[in-house]
Structure formats: structure tokens, C-alpha cells
Enzyme design. Structure first.
Site, PDB file in Angstrom:
ATOM      1  N   ASP A  62       0.962  -1.313   0.082  1.00 30.71           N
ATOM      2  CA  ASP A  62       0.100   0.093  -0.218  1.00 30.71           C
ATOM      3  C   ASP A  62       0.990   1.344   0.032  1.00 30.71           C
ATOM      4  O   ASP A  62       1.478   1.573   1.064  1.00 30.71           O
ATOM      5  CB  ASP A  62      -0.825   0.076   1.127  1.00 30.71           C
ATOM      6  CG  ASP A  62      -1.954   1.252   1.172  1.00 30.71           C
ATOM      7  OD1 ASP A  62      -1.654   1.998   0.215  1.00 30.71           O
ATOM      8  OD2 ASP A  62      -2.799   1.039   2.082  1.00 30.71           O
ATOM      9  N   TYR A 155      -7.406  17.774  -5.941  1.00 32.24           N
ATOM     10  CA  TYR A 155      -6.864  16.992  -6.944  1.00 32.24           C
ATOM     11  C   TYR A 155      -6.182  17.519  -8.005  1.00 32.24           C
ATOM     12  O   TYR A 155      -5.322  16.980  -8.505  1.00 32.24           O
ATOM     13  CB  TYR A 155      -8.136  16.078  -7.448  1.00 32.24           C
ATOM     14  CG  TYR A 155      -7.840  15.069  -8.494  1.00 32.24           C
ATOM     15  CD1 TYR A 155      -7.224  14.005  -8.192  1.00 32.24           C
ATOM     16  CD2 TYR A 155      -8.070  15.204  -9.742  1.00 32.24           C
ATOM     17  CE1 TYR A 155      -6.705  13.080  -9.074  1.00 32.24           C
ATOM     18  CE2 TYR A 155      -7.984  14.493 -10.842  1.00 32.24           C
ATOM     19  CZ  TYR A 155      -7.144  13.072 -10.530  1.00 32.24           C
ATOM     20  OH  TYR A 155      -6.798  12.005 -11.348  1.00 32.24           O
ATOM     21  N   ALA A 157      -4.728  20.487  -8.131  1.00 33.59           N
ATOM     22  CA  ALA A 157      -3.398  20.653  -7.469  1.00 33.59           C
ATOM     23  C   ALA A 157      -2.392  19.586  -7.735  1.00 33.59           C
ATOM     24  O   ALA A 157      -1.136  19.797  -8.078  1.00 33.59           O
ATOM     25  CB  ALA A 157      -3.447  21.322  -6.091  1.00 33.59           C
TER      26      ALA A 157
END
Length: 257
Positions: A62, A155, A157
Site C-alpha cells: 500500500d 486533486y 493541484a
């Protein structure tokens, strides 16, 4: 003869865009290392991609975890010392207004969309230089085109940042023989797009969606994963040996209308 005998690393490589890109690179002869969270999906992708006749390794991780990049890079470097292509595809999105986007949501997007590509590129830099390899960052049209009624400041950015980083790294790493490019897709019909977006629509909403697509996209449709995969295969190949610092819009003409 295969065009690319080095190893290609694809984050988020178990399905969607990452899986399609991995297949296109393997078809050019690249050995693969896929990085994604779900071991089951990774194994299914590995078994399918073996049809291309190259080796396929998988790493379950992850990448949103702060220490994951270091561990993943160490594992990659035990498998190969030559990285021909690094595809920074793993990412996340939260579309919310300024008042509805928390600092934690912004940080999560910054971590996966910007920091992970930076840190993984840095960790694998020696192997990229040795192979005179290339980096492909997956960005988005949201870096420079907004949609009425859909807030995207945080998002957008992160996608603007990955575009700027792509150009800066192309300038920095070019003398070492490493090319750095990005692909900015339009909407692509991936399993995530189907389940998280289209699957929630009523028949009337789906009809309106399809009509809007025909208006917004000069080519009249949203993308398919293979559209993005073919662009990545080109950027990874010797055909693009004089191409670096490019943000390639693969969006059916969305951003020219």
C-alpha cells in the site's frame, strides 16, 4: 527481437490503466514488476500477463503508507539492477469543494499522487541511469481543465504538481540519459470508472452522460485503457528516444474544446 529487454515497474499495475500499460510494455519485450495493494488481483494479473513470454513479478504494498516506498524499492532492487521504465500510475482522487475537503484528504492525495512518484523515482534512479531508462508519470486532464459543477481544487493541484515535476526532472535527468514524460488521460472506461461513477447512475442519468460525452469529446467517446497503454508503450520505446519533458494529452480532444 523484443525492443525492450529491461524491466518495467508499474505501480497500480493489477488492473485498469496500470494493467493495460503493463501488457503493452510486455508486448514490447519488457520484464515486469507490478506493484499494487491486493495480492489476489496481482496474482490474476501476473498469470494473464505471462502470455507475453516475459517474466512477471508482483509486490503487494500500500503505497499510501509512508514507509512503503522504501520497502518496495529495496525489493525491486533485489530483483533487478536495471529499470528500463518506471510507470508511476498509482493514484487517488477526491472531488470536493474547498470547504468540504479536509487536510487529511488533501494529504492522502499529495502522498500518493506526488510524493510517491518523487520518492520512487529517487530510490530507483541508479537503476534507471544504468539502463538509460525512462519515467512515465500518469497525470490527468484535471491539471488544466475544470468541469462546471464539479469541484477539484485539491486533486487538480496534485496533477499540476506532477506535470511540473515531470518537466523539471526531464531537465535534470536528461544529461544522465533518463527521459521523463507524463500522460494526461481524459476519462477512461476502467473498472473504477464503471463501479464508482457509471454504476451509480440511473438509466436517465446514463443517457445524459452519454450525450454529454458526445458533446465534450471531439472524437465522440471516452477512452479505453488500451488508448493510454499504447501511448505509454510509445513513450517507453526507442521510437521516443528524443522525447522528454512532454505532458502527452491522450483525451479524445477533450482539452482542445
Amino acid at each position: 527481437m523484443p525492443e525492450n529487454t529491461d524491466t518495467a515497474i508499474v505501480t497500480g499495475g493489477s488492473d485498469g490503466l496500470g494493467y493495460a500499460i503493463a501488457g503493452a510494455l510486455a508486448a514490447q519485450g519488457a520484464d515486469l514488476i507490478l506493484v499494487a495493494r491486493d495480492p489476489g488481483r496481482l496474482e490474476a494479473a501476473r498469470e494473464s500477463l505471462l502470455q507475453h513470454g516475459t517474466s512477471v513479478h508482483t509486490l503487494a504494498a500500500d503505497l499510501s503508507d509512508p514507509g512503503a516506498v522504501t520497502a518496495v524499492a529495496q525489493e525491486i532492487l533485489t530483483l533487478t539492477d536495471r529499470v528500463g521504465t518506471l510507470v508511476n500510475n498509482a493514484g487517488t482522487a477526491h472531488f470536493g469543494s474547498l470547504s468540504d475537503t479536509s487536510a487529511e484528504e488533501f494529504d492522502a492525495m499529495w502522498q500518493l499522487n506526488v510524493k510517491v512518484p518523487f520518492l520512487l523515482s529517487r530510490a530507483l534512479l541508479g537503476a534507471l541511469i544504468l539502463a538509460r531508462g525512462n519515467i512515465i508519470n500518469i497525470s490527468s486532464y484535471w491539471a488544466h481543465k475544470m468541469a462546471a459543477g464539479r469541484s477539484s481544487a485539491a486533486y487538480s493541484a496534485t496533477r499540476g504538481a506532477i506535470n511540473s515535476m515531470t518537466r523539471a526532472l526531464a531537465n535534470e535527468l536528461g544529461p544522465s540519459g533518463v527521459r521523463v514524460n507524463a500522460i494526461a488521460p481524459g476519462a477512461v472506461h476502467t473498472p473504477t470508472y464503471e463501479h464508482a461513477y457509471l454504476g451509480r447512475m440511473s438509466p436517465q442519468q446514463r443517457e445524459a452522460h452519454d450525450q454529454q460525452i458526445s458533446i465534450a469529446y471531439p472524437l465522440g467517446r471516452i477512452g479505453r485503457p488500451q488508448d493510454i497503454a499504447e501511448a505509454a508503450a510509445y513513450l517507453a520505446s526507442s521510437r521516443a528516444q528524443w522525447t522528454t519533458g512532454v505532458i502527452l494529452a491522450v483525451d479524445g480532444g477533450l482539452t482542445v474544446r
